[in-house]
Design a protein around this motif. Sequence first.
Motif, PDB file in Angstrom:
ATOM      1  N   GLY A 283       0.786  -1.227   0.000  1.00 48.56           N
ATOM      2  CA  GLY A 283       0.000   0.000   0.000  1.00 48.56           C
ATOM      3  C   GLY A 283       0.818   1.278   0.000  1.00 48.56           C
ATOM      4  O   GLY A 283       0.250   2.374  -0.113  1.00 48.56           O
ATOM      5  N   GLU A 284       2.148   1.193   0.100  1.00 51.40           N
ATOM      6  CA  GLU A 284       2.959   2.411   0.162  1.00 51.40           C
ATOM      7  C   GLU A 284       3.247   2.989  -1.219  1.00 51.40           C
ATOM      8  O   GLU A 284       3.167   2.300  -2.233  1.00 51.40           O
ATOM      9  CB  GLU A 284       4.275   2.117   0.905  1.00 51.40           C
ATOM     10  N   HIS A 285       3.595   4.287  -1.210  1.00 49.00           N
ATOM     11  CA  HIS A 285       3.996   4.989  -2.427  1.00 49.00           C
ATOM     12  C   HIS A 285       5.521   5.083  -2.427  1.00 49.00           C
ATOM     13  O   HIS A 285       6.119   5.554  -1.451  1.00 49.00           O
ATOM     14  CB  HIS A 285       3.390   6.388  -2.470  1.00 49.00           C
ATOM     15  N   VAL A 286       6.135   4.632  -3.522  1.00 50.40           N
ATOM     16  CA  VAL A 286       7.594   4.557  -3.612  1.00 50.40           C
ATOM     17  C   VAL A 286       8.077   5.325  -4.830  1.00 50.40           C
ATOM     18  O   VAL A 286       7.495   5.221  -5.914  1.00 50.40           O
ATOM     19  CB  VAL A 286       8.071   3.092  -3.703  1.00 50.40           C
TER      20      VAL A 286
ATOM     21  N   LEU B 265      17.380  14.082  -9.882  1.00 49.74           N
ATOM     22  CA  LEU B 265      17.696  15.012  -8.804  1.00 49.74           C
ATOM     23  C   LEU B 265      16.509  15.922  -8.492  1.00 49.74           C
ATOM     24  O   LEU B 265      16.450  16.505  -7.408  1.00 49.74           O
ATOM     25  CB  LEU B 265      18.934  15.841  -9.163  1.00 49.74           C
ATOM     26  N   ARG B 266      15.571  16.045  -9.410  1.00 48.16           N
ATOM     27  CA  ARG B 266      14.348  16.822  -9.171  1.00 48.16           C
ATOM     28  C   ARG B 266      13.272  15.996  -8.493  1.00 48.16           C
ATOM     29  O   ARG B 266      12.307  16.543  -7.944  1.00 48.16           O
ATOM     30  CB  ARG B 266      13.798  17.358 -10.494  1.00 48.16           C
ATOM     31  N   GLY B 267      13.405  14.672  -8.575  1.00 50.71           N
ATOM     32  CA  GLY B 267      12.370  13.817  -8.031  1.00 50.71           C
ATOM     33  C   GLY B 267      11.129  13.850  -8.902  1.00 50.71           C
ATOM     34  O   GLY B 267      11.185  14.109 -10.105  1.00 50.71           O
ATOM     35  N   ALA B 268       9.976  13.613  -8.285  1.00 53.51           N
ATOM     36  CA  ALA B 268       8.685  13.669  -8.975  1.00 53.51           C
ATOM     37  C   ALA B 268       7.656  14.207  -7.994  1.00 53.51           C
ATOM     38  O   ALA B 268       6.818  13.460  -7.467  1.00 53.51           O
ATOM     39  CB  ALA B 268       8.289  12.284  -9.489  1.00 53.51           C
ATOM     40  N   PRO B 269       7.707  15.517  -7.704  1.00 53.49           N
ATOM     41  CA  PRO B 269       6.861  16.081  -6.652  1.00 53.49           C
ATOM     42  C   PRO B 269       5.371  15.951  -6.927  1.00 53.49           C
ATOM     43  O   PRO B 269       4.570  15.910  -5.988  1.00 53.49           O
ATOM     44  CB  PRO B 269       7.289  17.552  -6.604  1.00 53.49           C
ATOM     45  N   GLU B 270       4.997  15.855  -8.199  1.00 51.44           N
ATOM     46  CA  GLU B 270       3.569  15.810  -8.513  1.00 51.44           C
ATOM     47  C   GLU B 270       2.894  14.541  -8.019  1.00 51.44           C
ATOM     48  O   GLU B 270       1.660  14.490  -7.925  1.00 51.44           O
ATOM     49  CB  GLU B 270       3.342  15.978 -10.028  1.00 51.44           C
ATOM     50  N   PHE B 271       3.665  13.520  -7.693  1.00 54.17           N
ATOM     51  CA  PHE B 271       3.079  12.274  -7.211  1.00 54.17           C
ATOM     52  C   PHE B 271       3.453  11.983  -5.759  1.00 54.17           C
ATOM     53  O   PHE B 271       3.140  10.914  -5.236  1.00 54.17           O
ATOM     54  CB  PHE B 271       3.494  11.110  -8.112  1.00 54.17           C
ATOM     55  N   GLY B 272       4.114  12.925  -5.117  1.00 59.04           N
ATOM     56  CA  GLY B 272       4.503  12.763  -3.721  1.00 59.04           C
ATOM     57  C   GLY B 272       3.396  13.208  -2.781  1.00 59.04           C
ATOM     58  O   GLY B 272       2.321  13.636  -3.213  1.00 59.04           O
ATOM     59  N   PRO B 273       3.636  13.168  -1.478  1.00 60.61           N
ATOM     60  CA  PRO B 273       4.867  12.680  -0.840  1.00 60.61           C
ATOM     61  C   PRO B 273       4.955  11.155  -0.886  1.00 60.61           C
ATOM     62  O   PRO B 273       3.954  10.466  -1.073  1.00 60.61           O
ATOM     63  CB  PRO B 273       4.741  13.198   0.585  1.00 60.61           C
ATOM     64  N   TYR B 274       6.165  10.663  -0.674  1.00 63.10           N
ATOM     65  CA  TYR B 274       6.432   9.233  -0.778  1.00 63.10           C
ATOM     66  C   TYR B 274       6.749   8.647   0.594  1.00 63.10           C
ATOM     67  O   TYR B 274       7.406   9.271   1.420  1.00 63.10           O
ATOM     68  CB  TYR B 274       7.607   8.987  -1.734  1.00 63.10           C
ATOM     69  N   ASP B 275       6.274   7.411   0.783  1.00 63.95           N
ATOM     70  CA  ASP B 275       6.597   6.684   2.015  1.00 63.95           C
ATOM     71  C   ASP B 275       8.017   6.134   1.962  1.00 63.95           C
ATOM     72  O   ASP B 275       8.671   5.981   3.000  1.00 63.95           O
ATOM     73  CB  ASP B 275       5.626   5.514   2.203  1.00 63.95           C
ATOM     74  N   ARG B 276       8.462   5.813   0.757  1.00 66.42           N
ATOM     75  CA  ARG B 276       9.789   5.256   0.549  1.00 66.42           C
ATOM     76  C   ARG B 276      10.391   5.886  -0.714  1.00 66.42           C
ATOM     77  O   ARG B 276       9.704   6.068  -1.707  1.00 66.42           O
ATOM     78  CB  ARG B 276       9.743   3.728   0.358  1.00 66.42           C
ATOM     79  N   MET B 277      11.690   6.177  -0.641  1.00 68.21           N
ATOM     80  CA  MET B 277      12.446   6.622  -1.807  1.00 68.21           C
ATOM     81  C   MET B 277      13.733   5.807  -1.872  1.00 68.21           C
ATOM     82  O   MET B 277      14.352   5.550  -0.835  1.00 68.21           O
ATOM     83  CB  MET B 277      12.763   8.121  -1.735  1.00 68.21           C
ATOM     84  N   ILE B 278      14.124   5.417  -3.088  1.00 65.52           N
ATOM     85  CA  ILE B 278      15.345   4.633  -3.255  1.00 65.52           C
ATOM     86  C   ILE B 278      16.074   5.108  -4.496  1.00 65.52           C
ATOM     87  O   ILE B 278      15.453   5.344  -5.541  1.00 65.52           O
ATOM     88  CB  ILE B 278      15.029   3.116  -3.346  1.00 65.52           C
ATOM     89  N   ALA B 279      17.368   5.302  -4.369  1.00 68.27           N
ATOM     90  CA  ALA B 279      18.208   5.680  -5.508  1.00 68.27           C
ATOM     91  C   ALA B 279      19.019   4.466  -5.929  1.00 68.27           C
ATOM     92  O   ALA B 279      19.641   3.807  -5.096  1.00 68.27           O
ATOM     93  CB  ALA B 279      19.124   6.840  -5.139  1.00 68.27           C
TER      94      ALA B 279
ATOM     95  N   ALA C  90       7.937  11.776   2.945  1.00 64.53           N
ATOM     96  CA  ALA C  90       7.033  12.020   4.072  1.00 64.53           C
ATOM     97  C   ALA C  90       7.795  11.913   5.391  1.00 64.53           C
ATOM     98  O   ALA C  90       8.784  11.179   5.507  1.00 64.53           O
ATOM     99  CB  ALA C  90       5.893  11.009   4.047  1.00 64.53           C
ATOM    100  N   ASP C  91       7.338  12.665   6.385  1.00 59.85           N
ATOM    101  CA  ASP C  91       7.925  12.532   7.725  1.00 59.85           C
ATOM    102  C   ASP C  91       7.699  11.105   8.201  1.00 59.85           C
ATOM    103  O   ASP C  91       6.589  10.568   8.108  1.00 59.85           O
ATOM    104  CB  ASP C  91       7.258  13.530   8.671  1.00 59.85           C
ATOM    105  N   GLY C  92       8.747  10.479   8.668  1.00 62.58           N
ATOM    106  CA  GLY C  92       8.689   9.064   9.019  1.00 62.58           C
ATOM    107  C   GLY C  92       8.998   8.146   7.854  1.00 62.58           C
ATOM    108  O   GLY C  92       9.114   6.935   8.031  1.00 62.58           O
TER     109      GLY C  92
END
Length: 403
Positions: A88-91, A148-162, A178-180
């Motif tokens: 269920g998380e957004h990544v 490096l810009r990310g994808a703010p239009e679909f955030g915030p994200y629960d998880r991010m990975i590079a 997201a906080d946490g």
Amino acid sequence: MNDTPTVDDRRNQLVDRIVADRPLPAAVERALRTVHREEHLPGLDPADAYTDQAVTIKDNPSGPQPLSCASVPSVVAMMLAQLDAQPGEHVLEIGAGTGYNAALLAELVGPEGEVTTVDIDADVALHAREALNRTGYERVRVMERDGLRGAPEFGPYDRMIATVGIWDVPAPWWQQLADGGRLVLPLRWRGQTRSVALTRQGGRLVSDGMELCGFVPVIGQNGERTAELADGTIRLHYDQDQAVDSGLLADVFASPFTEEWSNAHVAGDESFDGIWLRATAFDDSVCRIEVTQEALGQGVRRPAIPVRSPAVVVGGSLAYLIVQRDDDTAQRPFRLGAVGYGPDGPDLARRLVSHITAWSQDRTAVPHMTVLPAGALLDDLPAGHGILKEDCRIVLDYERNSA
């Protein structure tokens, strides 16, 4: 009877080997057994798709490192374990590559979750899109975008990975996690790279683990510098905030060298990269030395690993890590030491030996890392050794992790 392993057999055999070396969360192991890596590497022999090796998918015409590659499967597994993505998380993934990692993420977050993967290269993004469509992961969002810009239009994200090497934590990412939330990235400092797992706690990111890794660097971050010495046969790779003057070092290898030896020994298959990591938490002079075969042939002392060994550099002097076989009968036959060049070479060699000795007393220890935006007030910084980058400050502290 045909005993030739099927593709499914090869996939499961690879996962078996990975799990034998490093236990994985059940969800990550299940995803690795489910997603077909060979489908993301068309034209490659399926047997080669299930070796624990990276595969180049786009060469770099202007440099030795590829523009994009499929990462080593065991490293993929390790980073997914660090990320700990839940259903269920957004990544958000930075670096689409073959689309294989995005498919694994889609398995982890399930149909109720969302995966967005971005890549700056149009060919790579198209490759990922086609592979994901072909393998039934149409729901993964693929964007041609500067990561490096990310994808703010679909955030915030629960998880991010590079899945590309990162020298700095870009300012836009702070607003998108997201906080946490959790960020896993191959972060580079002082010439070495670690996959660092960070959790956002308000205005800071705090680590709970880091692992040795290596990745193709992201396009657009240029914080590392290179100084060529000895007619280009020796190179120092250092960060832009470090005071390395190639002019002062021009003749350093024409001088005699001094060796200093520690009491620390290692086995032939034992990693000693922790020396480098520990040194970065106490010493701003640490960087990476690369010594070519030509320089070795001219009598330059061989580093522990010629292409990537830690060095300390101050003014017109330097020292770097060396190793020698000391006792063939011992369980750990190789002794670690340092070689120094230049007027302060002996002192720098002794300094590096002190880092070796400290590491040897607790070889598995890693520092605690806190990352703050570059504009953070000094009063907000935790205790520890600070490293300043363009968009962030990093603070490393061994005492906190040993408490």
